[in-house]
Design an enzyme around this catalytic site. Structure first.
Site, PDB file in Angstrom:
ATOM      1  N   GLN A 173       0.882  -1.142   0.137  1.00  0.00           N
ATOM      2  CA  GLN A 173       0.180  -0.157  -0.144  1.00  0.00           C
ATOM      3  C   GLN A 173       1.036   1.167   0.214  1.00  0.00           C
ATOM      4  O   GLN A 173       1.004   1.843   1.274  1.00  0.00           O
ATOM      5  CB  GLN A 173      -1.181  -0.113   0.804  1.00  0.00           C
ATOM      6  N   ARG A 203     -16.622   8.723   5.452  1.00  0.00           N
ATOM      7  CA  ARG A 203     -15.788   8.207   7.108  1.00  0.00           C
ATOM      8  C   ARG A 203     -14.193   8.495   6.075  1.00  0.00           C
ATOM      9  O   ARG A 203     -13.558   7.857   5.169  1.00  0.00           O
ATOM     10  CB  ARG A 203     -15.888   7.296   7.335  1.00  0.00           C
ATOM     11  N   ASP A 205     -10.295   7.629   6.286  1.00  0.00           N
ATOM     12  CA  ASP A 205      -9.150   7.118   6.930  1.00  0.00           C
ATOM     13  C   ASP A 205      -8.152   7.414   7.237  1.00  0.00           C
ATOM     14  O   ASP A 205      -7.658   8.368   6.028  1.00  0.00           O
ATOM     15  CB  ASP A 205      -9.283   5.771   5.564  1.00  0.00           C
ATOM     16  N   GLU A 248     -10.966   9.932  11.138  1.00  0.00           N
ATOM     17  CA  GLU A 248     -10.692   8.718  11.771  1.00  0.00           C
ATOM     18  C   GLU A 248      -9.281   9.521  11.994  1.00  0.00           C
ATOM     19  O   GLU A 248      -8.409   9.555  11.085  1.00  0.00           O
ATOM     20  CB  GLU A 248     -10.012   7.451  11.408  1.00  0.00           C
ATOM     21  N   HIS A 315     -14.426  -1.895  13.049  1.00  0.00           N
ATOM     22  CA  HIS A 315     -14.727  -2.835  12.264  1.00  0.00           C
ATOM     23  C   HIS A 315     -12.589  -3.289  12.445  1.00  0.00           C
ATOM     24  O   HIS A 315     -12.526  -3.681  11.871  1.00  0.00           O
ATOM     25  CB  HIS A 315     -14.619  -2.250  10.634  1.00  0.00           C
TER      26      HIS A 315
END
Length: 557
Positions: A173, A203, A205, A248, A315
């Site tokens: 990533q 949302r 990240d 977040e 999650h």
């Protein structure tokens, strides 16, 4: 208060529900949930009282990180459906008063993304500057690793590129370079595209990593990355004024405040309250609310139209990284003593019901607390029925088991062979034979019906999310009592953290014997004394919400 305010600034008192499309409902029998499955279950969410659906990544992906390794920010993974299916879901949700938001994962891409494939192929590639490269990794390349035990450095050498690239997360990533104006513009295009299809927000990240430019060799000369967050918020406001950015941001409170945009409130619309969540678990481990009260008193007020997102589970692993080593060990000892229940040395890969030994009273108390604390409650799919985890699944997948709709094979999630499911179902006392939606819908005493009641009462009490919160002296160390006041309305919430009964007497300033304290979660009314005192007898893990009704009030209670 004018109820139109709660619609204009809808996120302040929304009920947000997060789900992973591939674990929700499979309609074509291939073992993976799909967008049509979410469409089929939209009335379940409406019945629960959800007002905003948050979709975890549904974009094309090699799926090495549960969809967070993305190869096309404008696409829909063909295994899950099409753009048409997504628009159909948004349409169905809107018809039921539910907005839809999605994950915005633009800190990094998959190493299979066409941008990175081009970037690694040549230093002359137009995408080379979209990533962060170095000829040699910096001396502190092993500092700040997000996944200890799985990665050993933040820099990965790429043979084809002949350089090292930065990756805050997994080596597959690579990080995008947020300092590059072309990258910033592309992110705005992504946001604009999905907004045009009907999404009401995103949302965002890993926001601190998104804005972190320290990996760049010229980091000291770069502009303030918060300027970009302001630009992104301004862009979204121009395109769709009632859309939101939910961030977040797992940082100490003073640092999180900056991501709101401080007093200007011109960056993130909402931020998750990670500190409050971690202090809640420490309080649960100790059977007294003192640490949660400390967090409530330390938490800064959001900007006028901003809001905190409150949650008890999400999650990822249940991170406890902001607790001290000793405090973290207390929570481990109480709720995850086996090493297999722990993850990365900082969190738990468990869901709440198994952690609380499936105690119905304690579960009801915790979720009552979630809905009554100041902020916007965020639920993770399955919480409404007490879904458990399966520790046989790897890492975070333990809490991402398929949804359990019925007692049938695969919990009614899929007709495929169990080996084709994205993760094993919960088992034992949390298996679909004992925990499923169909059974709980028909049981008036079920957790599902309790959560429905909480959502309905929360929406009827704007004081909880809009008002000022005051912690009251309950006289019992095991009891948290707080009141929320807004424009003449008052809600009092009381929660007993202990397995022992408790007697409390509360002093409610501004009340008298002419007023009534009407329970919102049960059929009873409690008298208020001439001196404004209110006495309650609480059972173990008991909870109650009380609306103060004064002469002349016209509340329906």
């Amino acid at each position: 208060m004018r109820l139109t305010e709660t619609a204009d600034v809808w996120w302040k008192n929304a009920v947000i529900y997060c789900l992973d499309v591939e674990t929700f409902l499979d309609t074509d029998g291939d073992g993976l949930g799909d967008l049509q499955g979410v469409c089929q279950r939209i009335d379940h969410l409406a019945e629960l009282g959800v007002t905003c659906l948050w979709l975890m990544p549904f974009y094309p992906t090699p799926d090495r990180d549960d969809g967070y390794d993305i190869t096309d920010f404008y696409g829909v993974d063909s295994r899950l459906g099409t753009h048409g299916d997504l628009v159909e879901l948004i349409t169905l949700a809107r018809d039921r008063g539910i907005r839809v938001m999605a994950d915005l994962v633009v800190n990094h891409t998959s190493d299979q993304h066409p941008w990175f494939r081009s970037a690694r192929s040549s230093r002359e590639s137009p995408y080379r500057g979209w990533y962060v490269w170095r000829d040699e990794p910096p001396p502190d390349a092993d500092k700040g690793i997000v996944f200890p035990g799985q990665e050993t450095s933040l820099w990965q050498y790429d043979e084809e590129a002949g350089q090292y690239y930065l990756h805050r997360f997994r080596k597959f990533q690579p990080d995008l370079d947020i300092a590059n104006p072309e990258v910033r513009e592309e992110i705005e295009r992504v946001v604009g595209f999905w907004s045009e299809l009907g999404l009401s927000g995103f949302r965002v990240d890993a926001v601190p990593f998104l804005l972190d430019t320290s990996g760049a060799e010229d980091a000291g000369r770069l502009p303030d990355p918060h300027d970009y967050l302001r630009d992104l918020r301004a862009f979204l406001d121009r395109r769709h004024g009632q859309s939101i950015l939910l961030g977040e941001v797992n940082l100490p409170y003073p640092d999180v405040r900056r991501f709101f945009g401080d007093e200007d409130g011109d960056e993130l619309t909402m931020c998750f309250d990670f500190i409050g969540m971690q202090r809640l678990y420490l309080s649960l481990a100790r059977n007294e609310p003192a640490e949660l009260v400390k967090a409530l008193r330390e938490r800064p007020d959001p900007p006028e139209e901003g809001q905190w997102g409150t949650f008890v589970r999400n999650h990822d692993e249940l991170t406890l990284d902001k607790l001290s080593d000793a405090e973290r060990q207390e929570v481990f000892d109480a709720f995850g003593p086996d090493k297999d229940m722990q993850l990365y040395g900082r969190g738990l890969r468990r869901r709440l019901p198994p952690m609380l030994d499936n105690d119905p009273a304690r579960l009801r108390m915790v979720y009552s607390l979630l809905f009554s604390l100041p902020g916007t409650p965020v639920l993770f799919y399955g919480e409404e029925i007490g879904l458990g985890e399966n520790l046989a699944a790897e890492d975070r997948h333990a809490v991402r088991t398929p949804m359990q709709w019925t007692a049938e094979v695969n919990g009614g999630f899929s007709t495929a062979d169990p080996s084709k499911l994205p993760a094993p179902l919960a088992d034992g006392e949390f298996g679909p034979e004992k925990v499923n939606v169909a059974a709980q819908r028909r049981d008036p005493d079920s957790l599902f019906n309790w959560m429905k009641l909480l959502a309905r009462r929360y929406r009827e009490c704007p004081e909880l999310s809009w008002g000022s919160c005051t912690v009251l002296d309950s006289g019992a160390s095991s009891v948290l009592a707080h009141r929320s006041d807004h424009e003449g309305g008052t809600i009092v919430a009381v929660h007993n953290f202990s397995a022992e009964p408790a007697e409390v007497t509360l002093t409610l300033a501004g009340t008298s014997a002419e007023d009534r304290a009407v329970s919102l979660l049960a059929d009873r009314t409690t008298a208020i004394g001439d001196d404004g005192t209110l006495s309650l007898d609480l059972a173990p893990y008991d909870c109650c919400w009380l609306r103060i009704v004064r002469p002349g009030d016209r509340y329906l209670v």
